[in-house]
Design a protein around this motif. Structure first.
Motif, PDB file in Angstrom:
ATOM      1  N   MET A 116       0.834  -1.204   0.000  1.00  0.00           N
ATOM      2  CA  MET A 116       0.000   0.000   0.000  1.00  0.00           C
ATOM      3  C   MET A 116       0.870   1.255   0.000  1.00  0.00           C
ATOM      4  SD  MET A 116      -3.038   1.164   2.619  1.00  0.00           S
ATOM      5  CE  MET A 116      -4.161  -0.159   2.144  1.00  0.00           C
ATOM      6  N   ARG A 117       1.960   1.216   0.760  1.00  0.00           N
ATOM      7  CA  ARG A 117       2.885   2.357   0.768  1.00  0.00           C
ATOM      8  C   ARG A 117       3.403   2.614  -0.651  1.00  0.00           C
ATOM      9  NH1 ARG A 117       6.703   1.996   6.207  1.00  0.00           N
ATOM     10  NH2 ARG A 117       5.193   0.921   7.524  1.00  0.00           N
ATOM     11  N   ASN A 173       3.242  13.503   9.999  1.00  0.00           N
ATOM     12  CA  ASN A 173       2.145  12.541   9.852  1.00  0.00           C
ATOM     13  C   ASN A 173       0.842  13.047  10.480  1.00  0.00           C
ATOM     14  OD1 ASN A 173       0.521  10.359   9.474  1.00  0.00           O
ATOM     15  ND2 ASN A 173       1.917   8.863  10.383  1.00  0.00           N
ATOM     16  N   PRO A 174      -0.129  13.494   9.644  1.00  0.00           N
ATOM     17  CA  PRO A 174      -1.396  13.985  10.185  1.00  0.00           C
ATOM     18  C   PRO A 174      -2.334  12.870  10.659  1.00  0.00           C
ATOM     19  CG  PRO A 174      -0.938  14.908   7.996  1.00  0.00           C
ATOM     20  CD  PRO A 174      -0.029  13.747   8.191  1.00  0.00           C
ATOM     21  N   SER A 175      -1.937  11.621  10.538  1.00  0.00           N
ATOM     22  CA  SER A 175      -2.698  10.543  11.177  1.00  0.00           C
ATOM     23  C   SER A 175      -2.473  10.547  12.689  1.00  0.00           C
ATOM     24  CB  SER A 175      -2.299   9.177  10.604  1.00  0.00           C
ATOM     25  OG  SER A 175      -2.656   9.075   9.240  1.00  0.00           O
ATOM     26  N   ASP A 176      -1.415  11.240  13.125  1.00  0.00           N
ATOM     27  CA  ASP A 176      -1.084  11.320  14.550  1.00  0.00           C
ATOM     28  C   ASP A 176      -1.774  12.527  15.178  1.00  0.00           C
ATOM     29  OD1 ASP A 176       0.586   9.145  14.222  1.00  0.00           O
ATOM     30  OD2 ASP A 176       2.395  10.365  13.965  1.00  0.00           O
ATOM     31  N   VAL A 177      -2.491  12.297  16.242  1.00  0.00           N
ATOM     32  CA  VAL A 177      -3.174  13.390  16.945  1.00  0.00           C
ATOM     33  C   VAL A 177      -2.162  14.441  17.405  1.00  0.00           C
ATOM     34  CG1 VAL A 177      -4.450  13.956  19.064  1.00  0.00           C
ATOM     35  CG2 VAL A 177      -5.190  12.041  17.627  1.00  0.00           C
ATOM     36  N   THR A 225       9.939   7.334   4.647  1.00  0.00           N
ATOM     37  CA  THR A 225      11.038   6.753   5.420  1.00  0.00           C
ATOM     38  C   THR A 225      11.149   7.353   6.826  1.00  0.00           C
ATOM     39  OG1 THR A 225      12.530   8.328   4.330  1.00  0.00           O
ATOM     40  CG2 THR A 225      12.428   6.092   3.427  1.00  0.00           C
ATOM     41  N   SER A 226      10.571   8.549   7.030  1.00  0.00           N
ATOM     42  CA  SER A 226      10.712   9.207   8.336  1.00  0.00           C
ATOM     43  C   SER A 226       9.488   9.015   9.235  1.00  0.00           C
ATOM     44  CB  SER A 226      10.982  10.705   8.151  1.00  0.00           C
ATOM     45  OG  SER A 226       9.922  11.326   7.463  1.00  0.00           O
ATOM     46  N   ASN A 227       8.481   8.295   8.758  1.00  0.00           N
ATOM     47  CA  ASN A 227       7.265   8.038   9.523  1.00  0.00           C
ATOM     48  C   ASN A 227       6.890   6.557   9.468  1.00  0.00           C
ATOM     49  OD1 ASN A 227       5.930  10.870  10.180  1.00  0.00           O
ATOM     50  ND2 ASN A 227       6.773  11.002   8.114  1.00  0.00           N
ATOM     51  N   THR A 228       5.954   6.198  10.323  1.00  0.00           N
ATOM     52  CA  THR A 228       5.285   4.903  10.193  1.00  0.00           C
ATOM     53  C   THR A 228       3.885   5.202   9.662  1.00  0.00           C
ATOM     54  OG1 THR A 228       6.501   4.001  12.080  1.00  0.00           O
ATOM     55  CG2 THR A 228       4.519   2.816  11.391  1.00  0.00           C
TER      56      THR A 228
END
Length: 208
Positions: free
Chosen positions: A58-59, A124-128, A83-86
Motif C-alpha cells: 500500500m505504501r 504525519n497527520p494521522s497522529d493526533v 522513510t521518516s514516519n510509520t
C-alpha cells in the motif's frame, strides 16, 4: 427558477493526494465563484481510524500516486515522508481536525496546514500529536481544539457529514456538486483549468 440559494459542495479529504494536486486550481475557482453561490466544504473520510502500520504494498501504491500527480500537475511532494514516519491508512483524525478548526472559523487554514505538513514537511497527520501541533502553529485555541478532537460531539458531526457527502454522491475526492433545491449536479474535476469548471457551473446555474 427557484429562489433557493445554490450551493457548491467541495468534498475533500485533508490527506488525499489528488486534493493536494487540485488545490491551486481549486483556490482560483473558489475565488472566482465566491460571489456567485455559497461554497461549502465537506470532509470525505477517505480512511477510518487505524493504528496498524500501512502494508508495504500500500505504501508503494500511494507513493506511486504521488509520483503520478507530480508528473501530471507539477505538484510538490516530500517523499521523505515514507522513510521518516510509520504511515497508517487513517485520515479520520485529520477530518475531525477540520471540524474542530471549522468551529473556530479556521477550516481552510487547518486544511492548508495539514496538507503542507503531510506533503511538504514529511509530518504525519494521522497522529493526533501532529494535529495539535498544527492547531498551535496556526493560532487556534489549542485547549478547545484538543478537547473537541476526541469528543463524542465531533465524532457524531463527522459521521453525519460523511453520510451527507455520500448521499449527494461524494464517494471520491475531490468532488464538486452544485445543489439547488432538489437538483444535484456533479461536476467533472478539471485539475488544470478552473475556467472549464467555471463555465460548467454557469451553465448549470442557468438551468436549475
Amino acid at each position: 427558477m427557484s429562489k433557493e440559494t445554490a450551493r457548491l459542495y467541495h468534498v475533500y479529504d485533508p490527506m488525499c493526494a489528488w486534493c493536494w494536486g487540485y488545490k491551486p486550481t481549486w483556490l482560483k475557482l473558489e475565488s472566482a465563484l465566491k460571489d456567485k453561490l455559497e461554497i461549502v466544504y465537506l470532509v470525505g473520510g477517505l480512511a477510518p481510524d487505524s493504528d496498524i502500520p500501512m502494508p508495504l504494498e500500500m505504501r508503494k501504491q500511494i507513493a506511486s500516486y504521488w509520483n503520478k500527480i507530480e508528473s501530471l500537475l507539477g505538484t510538490q511532494f516530500n517523499h521523505d515522508f515514507w522513510t521518516s514516519n510509520t504511515p497508517r491508512r487513517s485520515t479520520y483524525p485529520a477530518c475531525r481536525a477540520m471540524l474542530c478548526a471549522r468551529s473556530q472559523g479556521a477550516e481552510k487554514e487547518m486544511l492548508t496546514a495539514v496538507q503542507q505538513a503531510y506533503y511538504l514537511q514529511a509530518r504525519n497527520p494521522s497522529d493526533v500529536s501532529t494535529l495539535i501541533e498544527l492547531a498551535r502553529e496556526i493560532g487556534l485555541d489549542v485547549e478547545q481544539f484538543e478537547k473537541e478532537l476526541g469528543s463524542p460531539e465531533i465524532e457524531q458531526a463527522l459521521m453525519q457529514e460523511l453520510s451527507f457527502a455520500r448521499s449527494i454522491g461524494g464517494n471520491s475526492f475531490p468532488s464538486l456538486f452544485v445543489v439547488k433545491g432538489e437538483s444535484i449536479v456533479e461536476l467533472p474535476i478539471n485539475y488544470q483549468d478552473g475556467d472549464v469548471t467555471l463555465n460548467q457551473i454557469d451553465q448549470v446555474l442557468a438551468k436549475i
